[in-house]
Design a protein around this motif. Structure first.
Motif, PDB file in Angstrom:
ATOM      1  N   ALA A   1       0.831  -1.220   0.000  1.00 41.17           N
ATOM      2  CA  ALA A   1       0.000   0.000   0.000  1.00 41.17           C
ATOM      3  C   ALA A   1       0.860   1.262   0.000  1.00 41.17           C
ATOM      4  CB  ALA A   1      -0.920  -0.013   1.221  1.00 41.17           C
ATOM      5  N   ARG A   2       2.149   1.091   0.267  1.00 40.53           N
ATOM      6  CA  ARG A   2       3.040   2.253   0.343  1.00 40.53           C
ATOM      7  C   ARG A   2       3.429   2.726  -1.059  1.00 40.53           C
ATOM      8  NH1 ARG A   2       7.600  -0.594   3.482  1.00 40.53           N
ATOM      9  NH2 ARG A   2       6.877  -2.176   2.020  1.00 40.53           N
ATOM     10  N   PRO A   3       4.045   3.916  -1.155  1.00 41.78           N
ATOM     11  CA  PRO A   3       4.516   4.372  -2.470  1.00 41.78           C
ATOM     12  C   PRO A   3       5.493   3.355  -3.077  1.00 41.78           C
ATOM     13  CG  PRO A   3       4.679   6.132  -0.839  1.00 41.78           C
ATOM     14  CD  PRO A   3       4.285   4.899  -0.101  1.00 41.78           C
ATOM     15  N   LEU A   4       5.468   3.271  -4.396  1.00 40.24           N
ATOM     16  CA  LEU A   4       6.252   2.260  -5.114  1.00 40.24           C
ATOM     17  C   LEU A   4       7.722   2.219  -4.684  1.00 40.24           C
ATOM     18  CD1 LEU A   4       6.215   0.082  -7.314  1.00 40.24           C
ATOM     19  CD2 LEU A   4       6.718   1.868  -8.979  1.00 40.24           C
ATOM     20  N   GLU A   5       8.318   3.404  -4.461  1.00 44.51           N
ATOM     21  CA  GLU A   5       9.743   3.432  -4.096  1.00 44.51           C
ATOM     22  C   GLU A   5      10.015   2.675  -2.800  1.00 44.51           C
ATOM     23  OE1 GLU A   5      11.305   7.414  -3.982  1.00 44.51           O
ATOM     24  OE2 GLU A   5      10.797   7.674  -6.110  1.00 44.51           O
ATOM     25  N   ALA A   6       9.117   2.850  -1.826  1.00 45.17           N
ATOM     26  CA  ALA A   6       9.288   2.169  -0.540  1.00 45.17           C
ATOM     27  C   ALA A   6       9.115   0.654  -0.714  1.00 45.17           C
ATOM     28  CB  ALA A   6       8.280   2.701   0.471  1.00 45.17           C
ATOM     29  N   VAL A   7       8.148   0.272  -1.529  1.00 45.97           N
ATOM     30  CA  VAL A   7       7.898  -1.157  -1.784  1.00 45.97           C
ATOM     31  C   VAL A   7       9.136  -1.770  -2.445  1.00 45.97           C
ATOM     32  CG1 VAL A   7       6.479  -2.793  -3.101  1.00 45.97           C
ATOM     33  CG2 VAL A   7       5.405  -0.828  -1.976  1.00 45.97           C
ATOM     34  N   GLN A   8       9.665  -1.050  -3.432  1.00 47.57           N
ATOM     35  CA  GLN A   8      10.811  -1.590  -4.172  1.00 47.57           C
ATOM     36  C   GLN A   8      12.058  -1.675  -3.297  1.00 47.57           C
ATOM     37  OE1 GLN A   8      11.056   0.086  -8.158  1.00 47.57           O
ATOM     38  NE2 GLN A   8       9.356  -1.287  -8.624  1.00 47.57           N
ATOM     39  N   ALA A   9      12.234  -0.672  -2.434  1.00 44.62           N
ATOM     40  CA  ALA A   9      13.398  -0.708  -1.540  1.00 44.62           C
ATOM     41  C   ALA A   9      13.304  -1.939  -0.633  1.00 44.62           C
ATOM     42  CB  ALA A   9      13.451   0.567  -0.707  1.00 44.62           C
ATOM     43  N   GLU A  10      12.106  -2.234  -0.159  1.00 43.79           N
ATOM     44  CA  GLU A  10      11.967  -3.391   0.715  1.00 43.79           C
ATOM     45  C   GLU A  10      12.200  -4.698  -0.046  1.00 43.79           C
ATOM     46  OE1 GLU A  10       8.365  -3.792   3.015  1.00 43.79           O
ATOM     47  OE2 GLU A  10       9.139  -5.662   3.877  1.00 43.79           O
ATOM     48  N   ILE A  11      11.691  -4.773  -1.261  1.00 41.64           N
ATOM     49  CA  ILE A  11      11.896  -6.001  -2.044  1.00 41.64           C
ATOM     50  C   ILE A  11      13.393  -6.226  -2.275  1.00 41.64           C
ATOM     51  CG2 ILE A  11      11.533  -7.088  -4.307  1.00 41.64           C
ATOM     52  CD1 ILE A  11       8.731  -5.919  -4.316  1.00 41.64           C
ATOM     53  N   ARG A  12      14.094  -5.184  -2.640  1.00 41.66           N
ATOM     54  CA  ARG A  12      15.546  -5.302  -2.850  1.00 41.66           C
ATOM     55  C   ARG A  12      16.246  -5.800  -1.582  1.00 41.66           C
ATOM     56  NH1 ARG A  12      18.419  -3.409  -7.007  1.00 41.66           N
ATOM     57  NH2 ARG A  12      17.250  -2.461  -8.709  1.00 41.66           N
ATOM     58  N   GLN A  13      15.819  -5.221  -0.458  1.00 42.56           N
ATOM     59  CA  GLN A  13      16.422  -5.589   0.825  1.00 42.56           C
ATOM     60  C   GLN A  13      16.188  -7.078   1.148  1.00 42.56           C
ATOM     61  OE1 GLN A  13      14.406  -3.629   4.006  1.00 42.56           O
ATOM     62  NE2 GLN A  13      16.297  -2.912   4.931  1.00 42.56           N
ATOM     63  N   ARG A  14      14.963  -7.512   0.923  1.00 38.22           N
ATOM     64  CA  ARG A  14      14.641  -8.920   1.215  1.00 38.22           C
ATOM     65  C   ARG A  14      15.364  -9.864   0.261  1.00 38.22           C
ATOM     66  NH1 ARG A  14       9.263  -9.559   4.421  1.00 38.22           N
ATOM     67  NH2 ARG A  14       9.053  -7.436   5.182  1.00 38.22           N
ATOM     68  N   LEU A  15      15.478  -9.438  -1.006  1.00 34.79           N
ATOM     69  CA  LEU A  15      16.201 -10.265  -1.967  1.00 34.79           C
ATOM     70  C   LEU A  15      17.672 -10.354  -1.580  1.00 34.79           C
ATOM     71  CD1 LEU A  15      14.769  -9.083  -5.411  1.00 34.79           C
ATOM     72  CD2 LEU A  15      14.481 -11.343  -4.396  1.00 34.79           C
ATOM     73  N   GLN A  16      18.213  -9.223  -1.159  1.00 39.46           N
ATOM     74  CA  GLN A  16      19.622  -9.177  -0.766  1.00 39.46           C
ATOM     75  C   GLN A  16      19.885 -10.149   0.391  1.00 39.46           C
ATOM     76  OE1 GLN A  16      22.033  -7.290  -2.460  1.00 39.46           O
ATOM     77  NE2 GLN A  16      23.323  -8.696  -1.265  1.00 39.46           N
ATOM     78  N   ALA A  17      18.968 -10.163   1.358  1.00 41.99           N
ATOM     79  CA  ALA A  17      19.116 -11.053   2.507  1.00 41.99           C
ATOM     80  C   ALA A  17      19.080 -12.519   2.058  1.00 41.99           C
ATOM     81  CB  ALA A  17      18.025 -10.773   3.522  1.00 41.99           C
ATOM     82  N   ARG A  18      18.144 -12.847   1.183  1.00 46.51           N
ATOM     83  CA  ARG A  18      18.039 -14.231   0.681  1.00 46.51           C
ATOM     84  C   ARG A  18      19.266 -14.580  -0.151  1.00 46.51           C
ATOM     85  NH1 ARG A  18      13.181 -17.560   1.608  1.00 46.51           N
ATOM     86  NH2 ARG A  18      11.917 -16.107   2.772  1.00 46.51           N
ATOM     87  N   TRP A  19      19.656 -13.613  -0.955  1.00 47.64           N
ATOM     88  CA  TRP A  19      20.785 -13.812  -1.859  1.00 47.64           C
ATOM     89  C   TRP A  19      22.027 -14.242  -1.063  1.00 47.64           C
ATOM     90  CZ3 TRP A  19      21.890 -14.361  -6.769  1.00 47.64           C
ATOM     91  CH2 TRP A  19      23.207 -14.155  -7.184  1.00 47.64           C
TER      92      TRP A  19
END
Ligand code: TMP
Length: 214
Positions: A191-209
């Motif tokens: 529900a947040r602005p796209l930039e915030a959503v994308q920053a979180e996705i990158r962060q979660r991917l980085q952790a999994r990576w």
């Protein structure tokens, strides 16, 4: 021998931003030098896309039977797995798929009320042991998501014509899937602005990576 590639899926109701974020995930992986196959369900292969047309066509002259809908979804999935997903994973490519079987549990199970065990037996038949390595569930309140869909201005497809209660049940069923497989799922507040959503996705991917590469 190549290590097997990873299988990442994006899930969520209508209007939560799956397509945009699928592109983001692909970019993240390509930046790391990986071969990435971006695909979607229902669809992903020419025959699968033909089945998608049947599923989304809002033609009301012949309503689509619920079991026929379920079987068409799994027919498209069997073709997708055989022709595209499994060969890609086996050659070491990473597959990023906009929707997969969690959508069936959410829409056909939650939305339509089909027994989860019946869906589970088709899942076992078509997938065997294959499950996504990571599922990003983009989550937001149904009303706000529907406003986004309406704002796109496209003619609604057969699913988009469903009522609010259908999508509430879909959302609830997604949450139940996530609760049953907490290690596979990451729930993202969409529900947040796209930039915030994308920053979180990158962060979660980085952790999994980092996890996947140790
Ligand atoms: P999309 O518009 O997000 O690409 O998805 C097409 C529609 O198909 C969407 O409304 C959800 C529906 N769907 C199901 O009902 N069950 C499924 O298993 C999948 C993959 C999609």
């Amino acid at each position: 021998m190549h290590p097997r590639g990873r299988f990442i899926t994006l899930e969520g109701g209508e209007g939560v931003g799956k397509s945009t974020n699928t592109t983001l995930v692909c970019e993240f992986l390509r930046e790391r030098g990986l071969e990435v196959v971006a695909t979607r369900e229902p669809g992903g292969t020419p025959r699968g896309e033909a089945i998608r047309e049947l599923l989304l066509d809002p033609d009301e002259l012949e309503p689509l039977d619920e079991d026929a809908e379920l079987l068409l979804i799994f027919a498209a999935r069997a073709q997708h797995l055989a022709r595209l997903i499994r060969p890609a994973l086996e050659r070491g490519a990473w597959v990023v798929c906009d929707r997969f079987t969690d959508a069936t549990f959410a829409y056909q199970g939650g939305g339509r009320g089909i027994d989860r065990q019946r869906i589970g037996s088709l899942e076992a038949l078509v997938q065997g042991a294959l499950q996504p390595d990571l599922t990003l569930l983009l989550d937001m309140p149904v009303t706000a998501a529907r406003e986004r869909v309406v704002a796109r201005g496209n003619a609604p497809d057969r699913f988009e014509r469903e009522r609010g209660t259908f999508f509430e049940a879909v959302r609830q069923a997604y949450h139940a899937r996530a609760a049953a497989a907490p290690r596979r799922f990451e729930i993202i507040d969409a529900a947040r602005p796209l930039e915030a959503v994308q920053a979180e996705i990158r962060q979660r991917l980085q952790a999994r990576w980092s996890l996947w590469n140790t």
